[in-house]
Design an enzyme around this catalytic site. Structure first.
Site, PDB file in Angstrom:
ATOM      1  N   ARG A 157     -11.311 -10.721 -16.137  1.00 26.90           N
ATOM      2  CA  ARG A 157     -10.007 -10.206 -15.689  1.00 26.90           C
ATOM      3  C   ARG A 157      -8.992 -11.339 -15.741  1.00 26.90           C
ATOM      4  O   ARG A 157      -9.357 -12.493 -15.524  1.00 26.90           O
ATOM      5  CB  ARG A 157     -10.090  -9.703 -14.252  1.00 26.90           C
ATOM      6  CG  ARG A 157     -10.991  -8.506 -14.088  1.00 26.90           C
ATOM      7  CD  ARG A 157     -10.229  -7.342 -13.512  1.00 26.90           C
ATOM      8  NE  ARG A 157     -11.068  -6.155 -13.595  1.00 26.90           N
ATOM      9  CZ  ARG A 157     -10.915  -5.085 -12.836  1.00 26.90           C
ATOM     10  NH1 ARG A 157      -9.973  -5.061 -11.920  1.00 26.90           N
ATOM     11  NH2 ARG A 157     -11.689  -4.035 -12.996  1.00 26.90           N
ATOM     12  N   LYS A 211      -8.103 -17.039 -10.815  1.00 30.97           N
ATOM     13  CA  LYS A 211      -7.509 -17.380  -9.511  1.00 30.97           C
ATOM     14  C   LYS A 211      -8.439 -18.297  -8.737  1.00 30.97           C
ATOM     15  O   LYS A 211      -9.654 -18.073  -8.684  1.00 30.97           O
ATOM     16  CB  LYS A 211      -7.315 -16.066  -8.725  1.00 30.97           C
ATOM     17  CG  LYS A 211      -6.599 -16.222  -7.423  1.00 30.97           C
ATOM     18  CD  LYS A 211      -5.093 -16.093  -7.587  1.00 30.97           C
ATOM     19  CE  LYS A 211      -4.343 -16.508  -6.341  1.00 30.97           C
ATOM     20  NZ  LYS A 211      -4.302 -17.973  -6.174  1.00 30.97           N
ATOM     21  N   ASP A 270     -12.471  -6.561  -4.405  1.00 31.51           N
ATOM     22  CA  ASP A 270     -11.573  -5.818  -5.294  1.00 31.51           C
ATOM     23  C   ASP A 270     -10.198  -6.467  -5.449  1.00 31.51           C
ATOM     24  O   ASP A 270      -9.164  -5.808  -5.349  1.00 31.51           O
ATOM     25  CB  ASP A 270     -11.407  -4.364  -4.810  1.00 31.51           C
ATOM     26  CG  ASP A 270     -12.692  -3.569  -4.984  1.00 31.51           C
ATOM     27  OD1 ASP A 270     -13.427  -3.846  -5.945  1.00 31.51           O
ATOM     28  OD2 ASP A 270     -12.964  -2.680  -4.157  1.00 31.51           O
ATOM     29  N   LYS A 323     -11.061 -22.697 -10.354  1.00 31.04           N
ATOM     30  CA  LYS A 323     -10.895 -23.694  -9.293  1.00 31.04           C
ATOM     31  C   LYS A 323     -10.392 -24.988  -9.906  1.00 31.04           C
ATOM     32  O   LYS A 323     -10.673 -25.274 -11.059  1.00 31.04           O
ATOM     33  CB  LYS A 323     -12.247 -23.964  -8.616  1.00 31.04           C
ATOM     34  CG  LYS A 323     -12.125 -24.547  -7.227  1.00 31.04           C
ATOM     35  CD  LYS A 323     -11.760 -23.467  -6.256  1.00 31.04           C
ATOM     36  CE  LYS A 323     -11.860 -23.879  -4.823  1.00 31.04           C
ATOM     37  NZ  LYS A 323     -11.943 -22.689  -3.969  1.00 31.04           N
ATOM     38  N   SER A 357      -3.616 -14.038  -0.980  1.00 35.54           N
ATOM     39  CA  SER A 357      -3.007 -14.622  -2.182  1.00 35.54           C
ATOM     40  C   SER A 357      -2.650 -13.518  -3.170  1.00 35.54           C
ATOM     41  O   SER A 357      -1.610 -13.555  -3.820  1.00 35.54           O
ATOM     42  CB  SER A 357      -3.974 -15.585  -2.875  1.00 35.54           C
ATOM     43  OG  SER A 357      -3.906 -16.864  -2.300  1.00 35.54           O
TER      44      SER A 357
HETATM   45  N1  GLU Z   1      -9.205 -21.821  -1.914  1.00 36.29           N
HETATM   46  C1  GLU Z   1      -9.367 -20.540  -1.330  1.00 36.29           C
HETATM   47  C2  GLU Z   1     -10.772 -20.014  -1.610  1.00 36.29           C
HETATM   48  O1  GLU Z   1     -11.694 -20.763  -1.813  1.00 36.29           O
HETATM   49  C3  GLU Z   1      -8.257 -19.573  -1.700  1.00 36.29           C
HETATM   50  C4  GLU Z   1      -8.115 -19.258  -3.169  1.00 36.29           C
HETATM   51  C5  GLU Z   1      -6.880 -18.442  -3.503  1.00 36.29           C
HETATM   52  O2  GLU Z   1      -6.166 -18.022  -2.633  1.00 36.29           O
HETATM   53  O3  GLU Z   1      -6.680 -18.262  -4.713  1.00 36.29           O
HETATM   54  O4  GLU Z   1     -11.029 -18.842  -1.546  1.00 36.29           O
END
Ligand code: GLU
Length: 468
Positions: free
Chosen positions: A62, A66, A95, A102, A359
């Protein structure tokens, strides 16, 4: 292979074997799709320092991908790969329609001034832009260990100066300050998600009975490792809204204990003033920071870093429930030990998903260019007021001003964010629990969570017809 990546891999294999999915498809889901390793120079004082950094996009099933950016001296490629993989499973589970990624910058933020950190963050962002590794439809970073809203604002500003005219530029990063296209409720989101998830898990009477606990979080003793963003908000919301008793808090400088519970707001203020949690009035210092794992409590919440509960200390754990608010805090073998002992582990990829969930809301807000609640708040408020008035007319009784205010309130952005988060955590928990109840061979929530995530990810690939 590092312990952490090895643990994620072991957990994956255990669940994958139970899915019946084609081998090639599982192999494709497991690997990192793209790894960008960079070394760039930054002038610190009158010397140049070479900074090592990474961005891993684990899964492109997808778009965008993120995941947060970590600033830590311990960052290495395998750690970032493990964290990116967890993001893929996490997003699928709750979902959130993203692949996982990362980032990591190998620095200790404590060793730099704010201006130097800004320079490093901007240069890292420029490297990502150069390789097309960032953008609202490509890959969207967020805060993680060692970063926060401030860094996200620098990332956005750098992105905008390179990509002038991109109308959706604000969606290139999340976790931004509210004044810089952020969303209300993002800062507390992971901790609040932890609370909703634990509350839901503890609401199932029979599950609690099997652990020898009564139903509900109220009055339960909780120990929390880590008093950063996740630990602090988990402690605050679990105690204030859930009625839990936080008996122990550990940080890198040590651990404190109070049988009747620690005043969390007081402690946060104290740490701001003194720079430490130690000697906080009304608590006793434990001999070591890892002493937290020996504490007698119902719920243990590791909310700091990976590899904290290992075969070296797992036998000390007295808690009935271990809540993985951090990513990967329990190694795979320690996890097996706890499962055999009958301890419930609420897995990271579910319980800390509140951050990425909000987020996602922030990203949606950025793409829609409008605050949630702006259109409907007053309309709802007026409808409720009319309803009240009709009730008053019909009954001939007046509703008190205070009640009226509560009953007729239209939802603000933060109300909608919390409601969306609560719904997400409750639904995801029950999905995982259902997998565990339905499948005899699945005896722990992590394996169930993996199965649920793998089924969702594989259906994307299968729909494409790549794997017959
Ligand atoms: N760093 C956070 C995590 O491990 C948030 C990641 C985000 O919001 O994209 O889930």
């Amino acid at each position: 292979m590092s312990n952490f990546l090895e643990s994620v891999s072991q957990n994956f294999d255990k669940a994958a074997a139970l899915t019946g999915l084609p081998e090639g498809l599982l192999a494709q889901i497991k690997v990192s799709n793209a790894v960008y390793r960079m070394n760039f120079p930054v002038k610190i004082g009158n010397k140049y320092e070479v900074i090592e950094a990474y961005r891993v996009q684990h899964s492109h099933h997808r778009s965008p991908t993120k995941g947060g950016i970590r600033f830590s001296q311990k960052v290495n490629q395998e750690e970032v790969e493990a964290l990116a993989a967890l993001m893929t499973y996490k997003c699928a589970l709750v979902d959130v329609p993203f692949g996982g990624s990362k980032g990591g910058v190998r620095i200790s933020p404590r060793n730099y001034t704010t201006a130097q950190l800004q320079k490093i963050t901007r240069r890292y962002t420029a490297e990502l832009i150069r390789k097309n590794f960032i953008g609202p439809g490509i890959d969207v970073p967020a805060p993680d260990y060692g970063t926060g809203p401030r860094e996200m604002a620098w990332i956005l500003d750098t992105y905008q100066s390179f990509k002038g005219g991109d109308i959706d530029a604000a969606g290139c990063v999340t976790g931004k300050p509210v004044s810089q296209h952020g969303i209300r409720g993002r800062t507390e989101a992971t901790g609040r998600g932890v609370y909703y998830g634990v509350r839901e898990a503890m609401s199932h009477k029979n599950d609690m009975k099997a652990l020898g606990l009564t139903v509900g979080l109220g009055g339960k003793s909780v120990a929390i490792q880590g008093f950063g963003n996740v630990g602090y908000y988990s402690a605050k919301i679990m105690s204030e809204e859930g009625g839990a008793k936080i008996v122990c808090i550990a940080e890198y400088e040590g651990a404190i204990y109070a049988k009747d519970g620690i005043d969390i707001e007081g402690l946060a203020k104290y740490r701001k003033e003194t720079g430490t949690i130690m000697d906080f009035p009304g608590t006793e210092n434990l001999p070591t920071r890892k002493g937290i794992f020996k504490v007698d409590c119902d719920v243990m919440v590791p909310a700091a870093l990976e590899n904290q509960i290992t075969m070296n200390n797992v036998k000390q754990i007295k808690a009935k429930i271990v809540v993985e608010a951090a990513n990967g805090p329990v190694t795979a073998d320690a996890s097996e030990y706890l499962i055999k002992k009958g301890v419930m582990i609420i897995p990271d990829m579910f319980i800390n998903a509140g951050g990425v969930t909000v987020s996602y809301f922030e990203w949606l807000k950025n793409l829609s260019h409008m605050r949630f609640g702006r259109m409907e708040k007053r309309f709802n408020q007026n409808t409720y007021l009319n309803l009240m008035k009709t009730v008053e007319d019909m009954t001939g009784k007046k509703i008190g001003a205070k009640e009226k205010l509560i009953l007729t309130r239209g939802a603000d952005e933060v109300d909608l964010v919390r409601s969306g988060l609560e719904e997400t955590m409750i639904t995801a928990y029950n999905e995982i629990r259902d997998v565990m109840k339905r499948r005899k061979k699945v005896e722990d929530l992590r394996t169930a969570a993996f199965i649920s995530a793998l089924n969702k990810i594989s259906s994307d690939y299968l729909a494409l017809g790549i794997f017959p």
